[in-house]
Design an enzyme around this catalytic site. Sequence first.
Site, PDB file in Angstrom:
ATOM      1  N   CYS A 100       0.829  -1.211   0.000  1.00  0.00           N
ATOM      2  CA  CYS A 100       0.000   0.000   0.000  1.00  0.00           C
ATOM      3  C   CYS A 100       0.865   1.264   0.000  1.00  0.00           C
ATOM      4  O   CYS A 100       1.561   1.542   0.981  1.00  0.00           O
ATOM      5  CB  CYS A 100      -0.912  -0.033   1.233  1.00  0.00           C
ATOM      6  SG  CYS A 100      -1.757   1.501   1.595  1.00  0.00           S
ATOM      7  N   CYS A 160       0.058   3.850   2.736  1.00  0.00           N
ATOM      8  CA  CYS A 160       0.501   3.325   4.045  1.00  0.00           C
ATOM      9  C   CYS A 160       1.985   3.642   4.265  1.00  0.00           C
ATOM     10  O   CYS A 160       2.388   4.052   5.348  1.00  0.00           O
ATOM     11  CB  CYS A 160       0.280   1.816   4.123  1.00  0.00           C
ATOM     12  SG  CYS A 160      -1.437   1.304   3.945  1.00  0.00           S
TER      13      CYS A 160
END
Length: 122
Positions: A48, A51
């Site tokens: 991600c 993230c």
Amino acid sequence: MGAQISSQQKSDHGEVLSINSLDNWKTRFQNSKTSNKLMVIDFSAAWCGPCKFIEPAVHDLAIEFSDVDFIKIDIDVLPDVAKDFEVNAMPTFVLVKKGKECERIVGAKKDELHRMIEKHRF
């Protein structure tokens, strides 16, 4: 620390713990139910991009708010925990106090996360 819990960052003031086993998660979550301490759960994934982008900010928040427990859960490692919290996007930050969700932030929103921690930490 044990083999199933790893510290992403250690300092004198705070840390983010990566939980990598269901047993360790259950124990930590159960213990949080009897504590007044705020727990910030960072649901993320290795793949991600957002993230990874917010990860340094989360570490900074862990240092700033050393009275708060910061937990990182990779949804690919512990998918059942992500399912229990109905996580559908990453990153998702779930703020928990006494075992109950008090706030949720979806997305890499550092300022909003900071405000919510301030609001719920005491």
